[in-house]
Write a protein that holds these residues in place. Structure first.
Motif, short mmCIF file in Angstrom:
data_model
loop_
_atom_site.label_atom_id
_atom_site.label_comp_id
_atom_site.label_asym_id
_atom_site.label_seq_id
_atom_site.Cartn_x
_atom_site.Cartn_y
_atom_site.Cartn_z
N ASP A 112 0.82 -1.21 0.00
CA ASP A 112 0.00 0.00 0.00
C ASP A 112 0.86 1.27 0.00
O ASP A 112 0.44 2.30 -0.51
CB ASP A 112 -0.92 0.01 1.23
CG ASP A 112 -2.00 -1.05 1.14
OD1 ASP A 112 -2.42 -1.38 0.02
OD2 ASP A 112 -2.43 -1.55 2.20
N ARG A 113 2.07 1.18 0.60
CA ARG A 113 2.94 2.35 0.69
C ARG A 113 4.29 1.98 0.07
O ARG A 113 4.97 1.07 0.53
CB ARG A 113 3.13 2.80 2.14
CG ARG A 113 1.83 3.18 2.82
CD ARG A 113 2.09 3.75 4.21
NE ARG A 113 2.69 5.08 4.13
CZ ARG A 113 3.83 5.43 4.73
NH1 ARG A 113 4.52 4.55 5.43
NH2 ARG A 113 4.28 6.67 4.62
N LEU A 129 2.52 2.09 -9.16
CA LEU A 129 1.26 2.72 -8.78
C LEU A 129 0.19 2.49 -9.85
O LEU A 129 -0.99 2.29 -9.52
CB LEU A 129 1.46 4.22 -8.54
CG LEU A 129 2.37 4.61 -7.37
CD1 LEU A 129 2.42 6.13 -7.24
CD2 LEU A 129 1.91 3.97 -6.07
N ARG A 132 -1.01 -0.99 -9.36
CA ARG A 132 -1.61 -1.24 -8.04
C ARG A 132 -2.43 -0.01 -7.64
O ARG A 132 -1.95 0.85 -6.91
CB ARG A 132 -0.53 -1.54 -7.00
CG ARG A 132 0.25 -2.83 -7.25
CD ARG A 132 -0.64 -4.03 -6.96
NE ARG A 132 0.09 -5.30 -7.09
CZ ARG A 132 0.06 -6.06 -8.17
NH1 ARG A 132 -0.64 -5.68 -9.24
NH2 ARG A 132 0.74 -7.20 -8.20
N PRO A 133 -3.69 0.06 -8.09
CA PRO A 133 -4.49 1.28 -7.90
C PRO A 133 -4.74 1.67 -6.44
O PRO A 133 -5.10 2.82 -6.17
CB PRO A 133 -5.82 0.93 -8.60
CG PRO A 133 -5.45 -0.12 -9.60
CD PRO A 133 -4.37 -0.92 -8.96
N GLN A 134 -4.54 0.73 -5.51
CA GLN A 134 -4.76 1.06 -4.10
C GLN A 134 -3.55 1.70 -3.45
O GLN A 134 -3.63 2.22 -2.34
CB GLN A 134 -5.15 -0.21 -3.31
CG GLN A 134 -4.00 -1.05 -2.80
CD GLN A 134 -3.20 -1.79 -3.89
OE1 GLN A 134 -3.64 -1.85 -5.04
NE2 GLN A 134 -2.05 -2.36 -3.54
N ALA A 135 -2.41 1.68 -4.13
CA ALA A 135 -1.15 2.09 -3.52
C ALA A 135 -0.89 3.59 -3.67
O ALA A 135 -1.37 4.24 -4.60
CB ALA A 135 0.01 1.31 -4.13
N THR A 136 -0.10 4.11 -2.73
CA THR A 136 0.44 5.46 -2.83
C THR A 136 1.95 5.37 -2.70
O THR A 136 2.49 4.36 -2.22
CB THR A 136 -0.12 6.38 -1.73
OG1 THR A 136 0.21 5.84 -0.45
CG2 THR A 136 -1.63 6.52 -1.86
N LEU A 159 -1.42 10.02 -12.33
CA LEU A 159 -1.09 9.48 -11.01
C LEU A 159 -0.67 10.56 -10.02
O LEU A 159 -0.15 10.26 -8.95
CB LEU A 159 0.05 8.45 -11.15
CG LEU A 159 -0.28 7.23 -11.99
CD1 LEU A 159 1.00 6.43 -12.31
CD2 LEU A 159 -1.29 6.34 -11.28
N ASP A 161 -2.24 12.28 -7.99
CA ASP A 161 -2.89 12.28 -6.68
C ASP A 161 -2.38 11.17 -5.77
O ASP A 161 -2.71 11.14 -4.58
CB ASP A 161 -4.41 12.14 -6.84
CG ASP A 161 -4.81 10.86 -7.56
OD1 ASP A 161 -3.98 10.31 -8.32
OD2 ASP A 161 -5.96 10.40 -7.37
N ARG A 162 -1.55 10.26 -6.32
CA ARG A 162 -1.06 9.14 -5.50
C ARG A 162 0.45 9.11 -5.38
O ARG A 162 1.00 8.24 -4.71
CB ARG A 162 -1.56 7.81 -6.08
CG ARG A 162 -3.07 7.64 -5.94
CD ARG A 162 -3.51 6.22 -6.17
NE ARG A 162 -3.47 5.81 -7.56
CZ ARG A 162 -2.83 4.73 -8.01
NH1 ARG A 162 -2.14 3.97 -7.18
NH2 ARG A 162 -2.87 4.43 -9.29
N ALA A 163 1.13 10.02 -6.05
CA ALA A 163 2.60 10.03 -6.03
C ALA A 163 3.10 11.39 -5.53
O ALA A 163 2.63 12.43 -5.99
CB ALA A 163 3.16 9.76 -7.42
#
Length: 284
Positions: A112-113, A129, A132-136, A159, A161-163
């Motif tokens: 996840d992280r 990322l 793995r759409p759930q990961a940040t 991406l 918003d997650r990186a």
């Protein structure tokens, strides 16, 4: 008189071949496609079209730069990695096929992280990322210019918003614990630099070699790995094909477990995988 793309392609191939470029036909296709704004796989359908004067001028400039052994990726501004295009500049290491071995191993587990040490273009972190759409994730690098490229790639791939990307000298500015830590650090020994291809002279030296025996980055990574891995977390690093034994020993000495040396598709040692056990009393 305006020439057709077919003639321009043949002339570009001959010019590159005469200049000693290793794959003149392939490079000529890439550069002509970029100059004309055509997809490379659609170029064959347009070979009888006339070459626009502006495109001809752009092609001529790119051919001149390629003859100085500037990489094609720098000329067209992108490089494919794991099925996606990444923006690249002279400020980042070109994504390379052998690094996909690290990505493939990372995707055998969940996380996840994710932390990417020495992120460069961001290609490793952003690929993970995307898969793995759930990961940040966090990508760190000493180079502000590289971090800017990585941030642009995050936006281009949707991406952003997650990186997160930020400056750090390996673990220096990193806090918390991570499920997965990945890195493609500089690992070329100083004595090997003179024998590299001329194209690598256009890539950032700090991304290629730490100097000395080429192992300093692994020493730094090993030193902080146990403290920054969550219980059950994994560490994956790319290595040079002769470095497996030395790096594996460093990670074992740092208290990591299940240390493995993994090959790339050519059968050469390419990735070191290690774990921080959930129960430190059980080692394997």
């Amino acid at each position: 008189m305006t020439q057709p793309l077919r003639a321009a392609l043949d002339a570009a191939r001959r010019r590159l071949a005469q200049g000693g470029i290793p794959d003149p036909a392939g490079d000529a296709r890439w550069l002509l496609a970029h100059a004309t704004g055509l997809a490379r796989d659609r170029l064959a359908l347009h070979l009888d079209d006339p070459l626009d004067p502006a495109a001809a001028e752009m092609l001529d400039r790119m051919l001149a730069r390629r003859l100085t052994r500037e990489p094609v990726s720098h000329l067209i501004g992108r490089r494919a990695f794991w099925g996606r295009d990444f923006r690249v500049t002279a400020d980042v290491l070109d994504p390379r096929p052998e690094t996909e071995s690290l990505v493939a191993e990372a995707l055998t587990g969940t996380a996840d992280r994710i932390l990417d040490l020495g992120t460069g273009s961001g290609c490793i972190l952003l690929t993970l990322l995307a898969e793995r759409p759930q990961a940040t994730g966090l990508g760190v690098d000493l180079s502000a210019a590289a971090l800017a490229v990585a941030a642009q790639n995050a936006v281009l791939l949707g991406l952003g918003d997650r990186a997160v990307f930020g400056p750090s000298d390996w673990w220096e500015a990193v806090t918390g614990q991570w499920d997965l830590v990945v890195s493609n650090p500089p690992y070329i020994a100083e004595t090997e630099m003179a024998g590299l291809s001329p194209e690598l002279g256009h890539e950032p030296r700090m991304a290629l070699t730490p100097g000395g025996d080429g192992l300093d980055a692994y020493r730094a990574i090993a030193k902080g790995a146990a403290a920054h891995l969550a219980p059950g977390g994994r560490l994956l690093v790319e290595i040079g094909p002769t470095q497996g034994g030395a790096v594996a020993a460093m990670f074992s000495a740092a208290g990591l477990s299940r240390v493995r040396v993994l090959p790339d598709l050519d059968g050469r040692d390419r990735v070191i995988a290690a774990e921080k056990l959930r129960n430190p009393d059980i080692r394997a």
